[in-house]
Scaffold this motif. Structure first.
Motif, PDB file in Angstrom:
ATOM      1  N   ARG A 212       0.837  -1.206   0.000  1.00 22.89           N
ATOM      2  CA  ARG A 212       0.000   0.000   0.000  1.00 22.89           C
ATOM      3  C   ARG A 212       0.875   1.261   0.000  1.00 22.89           C
ATOM      4  N   ARG A 213       1.956   1.237   0.777  1.00 26.37           N
ATOM      5  CA  ARG A 213       2.855   2.384   0.828  1.00 26.37           C
ATOM      6  C   ARG A 213       3.562   2.595  -0.509  1.00 26.37           C
ATOM      7  N   LEU A 214       3.865   1.479  -1.187  1.00 27.98           N
ATOM      8  CA  LEU A 214       4.555   1.552  -2.471  1.00 27.98           C
ATOM      9  C   LEU A 214       3.592   1.760  -3.639  1.00 27.98           C
ATOM     10  N   ARG A 215       2.299   1.871  -3.320  1.00 29.48           N
ATOM     11  CA  ARG A 215       1.255   2.085  -4.330  1.00 29.48           C
ATOM     12  C   ARG A 215       1.194   0.945  -5.344  1.00 29.48           C
ATOM     13  N   VAL A 216       1.376  -0.271  -4.855  1.00 34.51           N
ATOM     14  CA  VAL A 216       1.239  -1.455  -5.696  1.00 34.51           C
ATOM     15  C   VAL A 216      -0.247  -1.666  -5.994  1.00 34.51           C
ATOM     16  N   PRO A 217      -0.642  -2.004  -7.222  1.00 35.35           N
ATOM     17  CA  PRO A 217      -2.061  -2.281  -7.499  1.00 35.35           C
ATOM     18  C   PRO A 217      -2.522  -3.511  -6.727  1.00 35.35           C
ATOM     19  N   VAL A 218      -3.719  -3.448  -6.191  1.00 30.22           N
ATOM     20  CA  VAL A 218      -4.272  -4.530  -5.353  1.00 30.22           C
ATOM     21  C   VAL A 218      -3.226  -4.959  -4.329  1.00 30.22           C
ATOM     22  N   PRO A 219      -2.771  -4.059  -3.461  1.00 28.98           N
ATOM     23  CA  PRO A 219      -1.668  -4.368  -2.546  1.00 28.98           C
ATOM     24  C   PRO A 219      -1.957  -5.510  -1.588  1.00 28.98           C
ATOM     25  N   ALA A 220      -3.230  -5.653  -1.169  1.00 34.02           N
ATOM     26  CA  ALA A 220      -3.554  -6.719  -0.225  1.00 34.02           C
ATOM     27  C   ALA A 220      -3.394  -8.097  -0.836  1.00 34.02           C
ATOM     28  N   LEU A 221      -3.488  -8.183  -2.170  1.00 37.25           N
ATOM     29  CA  LEU A 221      -3.294  -9.459  -2.857  1.00 37.25           C
ATOM     30  C   LEU A 221      -1.846  -9.635  -3.288  1.00 37.25           C
ATOM     31  N   LEU A 222      -1.309  -8.661  -4.023  1.00 38.39           N
ATOM     32  CA  LEU A 222       0.007  -8.806  -4.633  1.00 38.39           C
ATOM     33  C   LEU A 222       1.145  -8.667  -3.626  1.00 38.39           C
ATOM     34  N   GLY A 223       0.956  -7.868  -2.568  1.00 38.05           N
ATOM     35  CA  GLY A 223       1.991  -7.744  -1.547  1.00 38.05           C
ATOM     36  C   GLY A 223       2.287  -9.081  -0.877  1.00 38.05           C
ATOM     37  N   THR A 341      -2.744  -8.348 -13.363  1.00 39.50           N
ATOM     38  CA  THR A 341      -1.997  -7.254 -12.733  1.00 39.50           C
ATOM     39  C   THR A 341      -1.790  -6.114 -13.716  1.00 39.50           C
ATOM     40  N   VAL A 342      -1.424  -6.452 -14.956  1.00 40.60           N
ATOM     41  CA  VAL A 342      -1.240  -5.424 -15.990  1.00 40.60           C
ATOM     42  C   VAL A 342      -2.548  -4.671 -16.225  1.00 40.60           C
ATOM     43  N   ARG A 343      -3.664  -5.418 -16.295  1.00 40.62           N
ATOM     44  CA  ARG A 343      -4.960  -4.760 -16.514  1.00 40.62           C
ATOM     45  C   ARG A 343      -5.282  -3.812 -15.364  1.00 40.62           C
ATOM     46  N   GLN A 344      -5.040  -4.261 -14.130  1.00 41.05           N
ATOM     47  CA  GLN A 344      -5.335  -3.419 -12.976  1.00 41.05           C
ATOM     48  C   GLN A 344      -4.467  -2.167 -12.973  1.00 41.05           C
ATOM     49  N   VAL A 345      -3.190  -2.326 -13.330  1.00 40.24           N
ATOM     50  CA  VAL A 345      -2.291  -1.173 -13.413  1.00 40.24           C
ATOM     51  C   VAL A 345      -2.784  -0.191 -14.470  1.00 40.24           C
ATOM     52  N   ALA A 346      -3.184  -0.724 -15.625  1.00 39.68           N
ATOM     53  CA  ALA A 346      -3.648   0.135 -16.719  1.00 39.68           C
ATOM     54  C   ALA A 346      -4.893   0.915 -16.323  1.00 39.68           C
ATOM     55  N   VAL A 347      -5.851   0.234 -15.686  1.00 36.94           N
ATOM     56  CA  VAL A 347      -7.094   0.912 -15.295  1.00 36.94           C
ATOM     57  C   VAL A 347      -6.810   1.979 -14.247  1.00 36.94           C
ATOM     58  N   ASN A 348      -5.992   1.647 -13.243  1.00 41.23           N
ATOM     59  CA  ASN A 348      -5.715   2.602 -12.166  1.00 41.23           C
ATOM     60  C   ASN A 348      -4.859   3.771 -12.647  1.00 41.23           C
TER      61      ASN A 348
END
Length: 369
Positions: A212-223, A341-348
């Protein structure tokens, strides 16, 4: 973590879990398909929330429950991703990116048709049909003065369609991973297995906060997923027995149920919109899913992946749900994780562009072009 925000009775989650446990156990015993746990969560979240509302009590969706489910799923699937074979994936990434681009373009076209047919403003239509996060799109709607309930219902319907369609398609494609009910009772073997599991559970919330601090998309999943991958690879390099590097199936089941509960809760919210708006949104969901089926059919002969993998690559579902579905069927998990992940990054990342695209005023009939 308190899963009971204002407007949400504390007993709601326990009733949902109990209902999902009963429904899921029966369905899992009958089918052996792991995906039924997400579906049971959706059914439990919808039915319990509706019952609460009929009784005159508030039952607001909980983003915290969804976050907890994402963390549990991410930590559970990380070790499985650590042993995936990535050979040959890079050569077919252009097909993945093209498929994702076409899904986004198709969503924009469907949003325009939805707005024109129902009279809904274009920003609301765009936020409802764009394949973004279940919590992100309603929050953006609130910031711009649009109705979050309608958007949340259509977004939840989009996830439900994809999740429920997979169990219907998978048996015909021979892409079903079945497991016995006793799989739920399997716990780590030996002290090493317990230590590995406990460390993963401790790492999950820490990795989610870091993401979340690093602004990762869907941080609760991908972290948690990335932390589990790194931890597993480090242990394998250190010579640890692979037999110890297993996460109990029960953790994935609980995570799936929590993800399903929040989808069901959003579906159960009281709609104060016209039947035309709701029907138009559902038709848009169906149209986007049909487009995903067509793209998957085209991608399958062009790539080494199965039809189900290609479908989950372009499916307009939430990243956590599509990753869960990929793990529950015979799909290439690493390809689906990468694509979603790519799709989520693109949308966000392109959210300002989407808002401009949908919210700008169309040219008047008498304006010069």
């Amino acid at each position: 973590m308190n899963p009971s925000p204002p407007g949400r009775p504390r007993s709601l989650l326990w009733w949902e879990i109990t209902t999902a446990a009963v429904l899921g156990t029966v369905a899992f015993a009958a089918t052996g398909m792991a995906i039924v746990w997400v579906i049971s969560g959706i059914a439990a979240g919808w039915s319990v929330c509706r019952s609460m509302r009929w009784a005159g009590r508030r039952a607001e969706p909980s983003h915290r429950v969804r976050t907890l489910g994402q963390a549990m799923v991410g930590a559970a699937l990380g070790p499985a991703l650590a042993v995936q074979d990535f050979a040959g994936t890079a050569a077919h990434l252009p097909a993945v990116f093209l498929g994702l681009l076409l899904i986004l373009v198709g969503s924009v076209i469907i949003a325009r048709l939805y707005a024109r047919w129902t009279g809904t403003d274009r920003l609301t239509a765009g936020l409802a049909t764009l394949p973004g996060g279940l919590a992100i799109m309603p929050s953006v709607a609130v910031e711009h003065g649009r109705p979050p309930t309608l958007i949340a219902m259509i977004q939840a319907s989009r996830l439900t369609v994809v999740i429920c369609a997979v169990p219907l398609l998978a048996p015909f494609l021979g892409e079903v991973n079945e497991a016995p009910v006793t799989e739920l009772l399997h716990l780590p073997t030996g002290i090493g297995g317990w230590v590995f599991w406990i460390v993963l559970l401790v790492l999950a919330p820490l990795a989610a906060m870091a993401g979340r601090r690093l602004r990762v998309p869907v941080p609760a999943l991908l972290g948690p997923m990335f932390a589990a991958i790194v931890f597993t690879v480090a242990l394998r390099v250190g010579g640890v027995d692979v037999a110890f590097l297993q996460v109990p199936f029960l953790q994935e089941v609980v995570g799936q149920v929590f993800l399903g509960l929040t989808v069901g809760e959003y579906l159960a919210q009281r709609a104060r919109h016209s039947a035309r708006q709701i029907l138009g949104g559902l038709l848009g969901v169906a149209g986007t899913f049909v487009l995903a089926l067509v793209l998957a059919a085209v991608m399958t002969p062009l790539t080494p992946w199965s039809f189900m993998t290609c479908l989950l690559v372009v499916a307009p579902g939430g990243a956590p749900e599509m990753v869960v579905v990929a793990a529950a069927v015979d799909a290439d998990l690493h390809v689906v994780v990468l694509a979603q992940t790519v799709r989520q990054v693109a949308v966000n990342a392109l959210m300002p562009f989407w808002i401009w695209l949908f919210d700008r005023e169309p040219p008047s009939a008498g304006s010069k072009r």
